[in-house]
Design an enzyme around this catalytic site. Structure first.
Site, PDB file in Angstrom:
ATOM      1  N   LYS A 225       0.804  -1.371   0.026  1.00 39.08           N
ATOM      2  CA  LYS A 225      -0.036  -0.122   0.125  1.00 39.08           C
ATOM      3  C   LYS A 225       0.876   1.327   0.073  1.00 39.08           C
ATOM      4  O   LYS A 225       0.258   2.298  -0.082  1.00 39.08           O
ATOM      5  CB  LYS A 225      -0.822  -0.094   1.241  1.00 39.08           C
ATOM      6  N   CYS A 361     -14.164  -5.256   2.510  1.00 40.53           N
ATOM      7  CA  CYS A 361     -13.605  -6.129   3.829  1.00 40.53           C
ATOM      8  C   CYS A 361     -13.938  -5.450   5.332  1.00 40.53           C
ATOM      9  O   CYS A 361     -13.077  -5.229   6.074  1.00 40.53           O
ATOM     10  CB  CYS A 361     -12.244  -6.399   3.960  1.00 40.53           C
TER      11      CYS A 361
HETATM   12  N1  PMP Z   1      -6.625  -2.879   7.498  1.00 42.10           N
HETATM   13  C1  PMP Z   1      -7.023  -2.255   6.543  1.00 42.10           C
HETATM   14  C2  PMP Z   1      -7.418  -0.709   7.298  1.00 42.10           C
HETATM   15  C3  PMP Z   1      -6.798  -2.149   5.198  1.00 42.10           C
HETATM   16  O1  PMP Z   1      -7.257  -1.293   4.496  1.00 42.10           O
HETATM   17  C4  PMP Z   1      -6.298  -3.370   4.689  1.00 42.10           C
HETATM   18  C5  PMP Z   1      -6.149  -3.481   3.230  1.00 42.10           C
HETATM   19  N2  PMP Z   1      -7.300  -3.440   2.530  1.00 42.10           N
HETATM   20  C6  PMP Z   1      -5.971  -4.356   5.738  1.00 42.10           C
HETATM   21  C7  PMP Z   1      -6.149  -4.162   7.097  1.00 42.10           C
HETATM   22  C8  PMP Z   1      -5.286  -5.633   5.279  1.00 42.10           C
HETATM   23  O2  PMP Z   1      -4.004  -5.544   4.368  1.00 42.10           O
HETATM   24  P1  PMP Z   1      -3.231  -6.884   3.650  1.00 42.10           P
HETATM   25  O3  PMP Z   1      -4.542  -7.243   2.979  1.00 42.10           O
HETATM   26  O4  PMP Z   1      -2.442  -6.097   3.163  1.00 42.10           O
HETATM   27  O5  PMP Z   1      -2.906  -7.805   4.852  1.00 42.10           O
END
Ligand code: PMP
Length: 403
Positions: A225, A361
């Site tokens: 990110k 999510c």
């Molecule tokens: N927490 C937040 C606030 C997120 O935006 C995300 C990714 N969308 C995650 C956790 C999970 O990140 P990752 O899929 O890279 O483990």
């Protein structure tokens, strides 16, 4: 002032043609594109220094190990941590939170203990705690939202009791794009002697993090990110917690001695890094952070805030628009009338415009808002006001088609 035209040259993917239209990439909260220096680093590691790290007496292994440990130091500096052994490399935010749930949980939590999270958490900061709920019988307490979709801090204060053991909250919501008052949240928790985990997945690319000033006990983020590669992330933890916590995964690297009778564990950070790490990704993540530093995260943030302000202003001219919360960062969520966000997203895609639609999510938040999902536009340093103009025209066209 950043030269965005120049910056865009480092991202060849931005010249992609999608259905005959130049890509407008507004899905940066899901993942950012990678600058050439990061892509070249990956290729360079494989072509010039590839060897397994930490175990080799030979030259290449030492070069790769030095480069990987250099990245650890880059991360330490980037977030202002005191010690580089407080930086644990993981696969990403999700794995970092699971590590804390498992290792902090295994060491400190028992049936009836409570963990505070919030209504706006990503599933990766909900489900690991629910797994502990099933495994050992902890309880989850949920910070509610105010009418403006911010965290209700007064209600948060009332959630503490003698059973509270940990607070785990997002720094910036991946749905609403709002920044939570994490410093205040941490101070309140610490006044009850309760440690705090901050999910920095959405803050790390847009905010200067000074971990010692923030005084977070744990801080987690994903490399992908912040212009880094996929598959690598970070868990920062205060030394005192990491030393006391039981290991997460067992295997090579995380041990000092192994006997069938008894195994002793390695020191930090290796105790939490079992097996061959993604040293190529870790080295490339270091490059990504150096690249961000070369632009200045404050400059990046200023540019993105202006894009968000501009996008909100333009979207607000569209009849029936609803923007959720008060986005103050680099992402915003919206709906228009009763148009389903998936329909909107599909039409925008045909115009070469990549946004994200759905529950992001964060189903509990979407349920709380009583909506089917949102359309989310999210920005990175390479986005421009022209991107937003094209996006707005696309939205207007989609609305005409769908109304
Ligand atoms: N927490 C937040 C606030 C997120 O935006 C995300 C990714 N969308 C995650 C956790 C999970 O990140 P990752 O899929 O890279 O483990």
């Amino acid at each position: 002032m950043l030269d965005i035209k120049d910056i865009r040259k480092e991202f060849p993917i931005l010249d992609s043609q999608i259905y005959g239209k130049t890509l407008i990439y507004l899905d940066n909260a899901a993942t950012t594109q990678k600058p050439l220096c990061v892509i070249d680093t990956i290729s360079n590691v494989y072509t010039t220094m590839n060897a397994n790290v930490h175990r080799g007496i030979h030259h290449l292994s030492q070069v790769a190990t030095t480069a990987m440990e250099g990245s650890r130091e880059t991360v330490r500096k980037f977030i202002g941590a005191e010690h580089s052994h407080e930086i644990i490399f993981t696969r990403g935010t999700t794995e970092s939170i699971n590590l804390v749930a498992s290792s902090f949980g295994g060491t400190y939590l028992k049936a009836g203990d409570e963990v505070i999270i919030s209504t706006m958490e990503h599933h990766s900061n909900i489900v690991p705690w629910q797994l502990l709920q099933e495994r050992i019988g902890i309880k989850l307490r949920i910070i509610p939202l105010t009418a403006e979709c911010g965290l209700d801090i007064e209600a948060y204060k009332r959630l503490f009791n003698g059973q509270t053991r940990l607070v785990s909250v997002a720094h910036v919501s991946n749905v609403l794009g709002v920044t939570n008052p994490v410093k205040e949240i941490i101070e309140i928790a610490h006044s009850h002697d309760v440690p705090v985990l901050i999910d920095g997945a959405q803050s790390i690319p847009h905010t200067r993090i000074d971990i010692q000033e923030l005084d977070a006990d744990f801080f987690v983020f994903s490399g992908h990110k912040i212009y880094g590669p996929t598959g690598v992330g970070v868990l920062y933890g205060k030394e005192k917690w990491l030393n006391a916590m039981q290991p997460y995964h067992g295997g090579g690297e995380m041990i000092k001695t192994v006997r069938f009778e008894k195994t002793t564990f390695n020191e930090l950070p290796y105790k939490f890094e079992a097996g061959t790490p993604d040293y190529v990704g870790i080295i490339a993540l270091g490059k990504a952070l150096e690249w961000v530093d070369s632009l200045g995260i404050e400059n990046i943030a200023m540019h993105e805030h202006e894009l968000t302000r501009y996008a909100v202003e333009k979207l607000n001219t569209i009849p029936g628009i609803r923007i959720f919360g008060k986005p103050d960062g680099a992402a915003l969520s919206f709906l228009i009338g009763d148009i389903h966000p998936a329909d909107l997203g599909t039409i925008l895609d045909r115009l070469g415009i990549a946004i994200r639609t759905g529950h992001h999510c964060a189903q509990p938040l979407i349920d709380y808002l009583g909506i089917p999902g949102t359309a989310r536009a999210s920005f990175a340093v390479y986005n421009t006001k022209e991107d937003i103009d094209i996006f707005i025209k696309g939205v207007e066209r989609a609305v005409k088609m769908l109304s």
